[in-house]
Design an enzyme around this catalytic site. Structure first.
Site, PDB file in Angstrom:
ATOM      1  N   CYS A 169      -1.351  -0.290   0.149  1.00  0.00           N
ATOM      2  CA  CYS A 169      -2.262  -0.779   0.827  1.00  0.00           C
ATOM      3  C   CYS A 169      -2.100  -2.066   1.660  1.00  0.00           C
ATOM      4  CB  CYS A 169      -3.748  -1.113   0.017  1.00  0.00           C
ATOM      5  SG  CYS A 169      -4.043   0.409  -1.145  1.00  0.00           S
ATOM      6  N   HIS A 187      -3.834   5.434   0.235  1.00  0.00           N
ATOM      7  CA  HIS A 187      -4.650   4.785  -0.387  1.00  0.00           C
ATOM      8  C   HIS A 187      -5.315   3.612   0.207  1.00  0.00           C
ATOM      9  CE1 HIS A 187      -2.428   5.958  -4.108  1.00  0.00           C
ATOM     10  NE2 HIS A 187      -3.252   6.782  -3.804  1.00  0.00           N
ATOM     11  N   CYS A 195     -16.090   2.368  11.000  1.00  0.00           N
ATOM     12  CA  CYS A 195     -17.252   2.781  11.258  1.00  0.00           C
ATOM     13  C   CYS A 195     -17.341   4.365  11.009  1.00  0.00           C
ATOM     14  CB  CYS A 195     -17.818   2.450  12.667  1.00  0.00           C
ATOM     15  SG  CYS A 195     -19.333   3.046  13.124  1.00  0.00           S
ATOM     16  N   SER A 270       6.559   4.675  -8.853  1.00  0.00           N
ATOM     17  CA  SER A 270       6.765   5.347 -10.366  1.00  0.00           C
ATOM     18  C   SER A 270       6.218   6.782 -10.203  1.00  0.00           C
ATOM     19  CB  SER A 270       5.633   4.504 -11.097  1.00  0.00           C
ATOM     20  OG  SER A 270       4.377   4.885 -10.757  1.00  0.00           O
TER      21      SER A 270
END
Length: 400
Positions: A169, A187, A195, A270
């Protein structure tokens, strides 16, 4: 008393017998466990007899021990020796050259060099919290694209990488110069608010972390759309949520890229979350038609057994060797040329006080008027998309 049933006193007696047997079983389990921790030569004849009479318990305890050791090994970081790593990188370089459609999957491990902690590594946020240690990090907006980010951008420019799917992110792929169409930030992105009332959704790229006031199932940022006045929301997909936004998640492009890929390179992930997304792994295809998988990670991943090659090394080290093997120069990151400044929508009058996060500047000496952000320092992580992840894990720890 019902016909054929037990009286109240009989039920209570049966319950006492059951509890006594359970306690005897637990005590026997403890005895067997203590004996197994001894070396065979140190066990008495009586202890040997007890083990022989408790074969089922011995098998159960040995199985538990193997599982614990297996989990412990999976958390350990393993580094290939330099010569072995160079050999593996040569093999990876050949795969990159020969790939018809290469997709890169990235995780937190590519951003640790930018002082953004990962979650699951030995020094990761959750690992430290589970050990009862405090977690701190520098202001995340001070992070800059790493050597790995810049290498991926160059590989895309050279048409060696077709698409990037990221769990991160932190917005560093965007800031490295990778085109928006070439990224799926599954993510979300800490610099983007949207919006959802406007059709299509209207995006606002900012030069600060927009997630200061947001959390799980609470995504409004406190600012409003310049066109329709609706409350803006962040784009972060928290643990336990399902992402529904078109951008910057870009799931459609990620799915399309995965379906076309003949090679997938996983960097610093991972894969414990990505493995749960079947669309990224072409599991409906027969094994012979699935993409070849290459993984760069210091720790075990659940996809290791499916990998054509696993490289145990730091992402920056591997990418430095790979770019040299491919004969490509790694571009240096330039704050002055950071695309976020041309993409960003400035705050309107009256919105300057809508956040207290440090804003990005084209140079470290430059500071925008009214910026209340503190200088770069190591401090406890509070609020925002990263801090919420830390808080959630802390709560889980208390419950268990």
């Amino acid at each position: 008393m019902a016909a054929g049933g037990l009286s109240r006193s009989e039920r209570k007696a049966a319950e006492r017998v059951r509890r006594l047997r359970e306690e005897q079983q637990r005590e026997r389990l403890r005895q067997v466990s203590r004996i197994l921790r001894k070396a065979a030569a140190e066990r008495s004849a009586e202890e040997g007899r007890l083990l022989a009479e408790s074969a089922d318990l011995v098998t159960e305890l040995q199985g538990r021990s193997r599982r614990r050791e297996g989990l412990k090994r999976r958390q350990e970081e393993v580094c290939d020796d330099p010569e072995e790593l160079r050999g593996k990188v040569r093999e990876l370089a050949s795969a990159v050259r020969n790939a018809k459609y290469l997709v890169v999957y990235t995780g937190a491990g590519i951003s640790t060099a930018a002082s953004i902690p990962d979650y699951r590594g030995p020094n990761g946020v959750w690992t430290l919290l589970q050990k009862g240690r405090s977690v701190s990090a520098a202001d995340l907006s001070e992070a800059e694209p790493t050597l790995t980010h810049m290498s991926i951008t160059r590989l895309h420019e050279q048409k060696l990488v077709q698409h990037v799917v990221s769990q991160n992110c932190d917005g560093l792929h965007l800031r490295s110069g990778l085109p928006r169409t070439a990224i799926s930030e599954l993510h979300g992105n800490m610099y983007i608010e949207v919006c959802t009332s406007c059709v299509p959704n209207r995006e606002y790229v900012r030069v600060f972390d927009v997630t200061e006031r947001t959390a799980l199932h609470r995504h409004q940022t406190g600012r409003t759309c310049h066109k329709c006045g609706t409350q803006l929301r962040d784009t972060i997909v928290h643990f336990g949520e399902r992402g529904t936004l078109g951008q910057p998640l870009n799931w459609e492009a990620a799915t399309e890229a995965a379906s076309r890929a003949d090679t997938i390179l996983c960097l610093g992930s991972s894969l414990k979350v990505l493995k749960k997304y079947p669309r990224l792994w072409c599991m409906t295809k027969p094994p012979s038609r699935r993409p070849k998988l290459y993984i760069v990670n210091l720790q075990w991943t659940p996809k290791d057994d499916w990998a054509a090659l696993k490289l145990h090394g730091k992402c920056d080290d591997v990418m430095r060797l790979l770019m040299a093997e491919l004969g490509l120069e790694i571009p240096a990151y330039s704050r002055w040329q950071d695309p976020i400044f041309s993409l960003a929508t400035p705050l309107r009058a009256g919105e300057e006080g809508s956040h207290s996060r440090k804003s990005l500047c084209r140079s470290r000496e430059e500071a925008p008027p009214g910026d209340r952000g503190a200088p770069l320092s190591s401090a406890p992580i509070l609020g925002g998309w990263f801090g919420r992840g830390c808080t959630k894990r802390t709560k889980r720890k208390k419950v268990t």
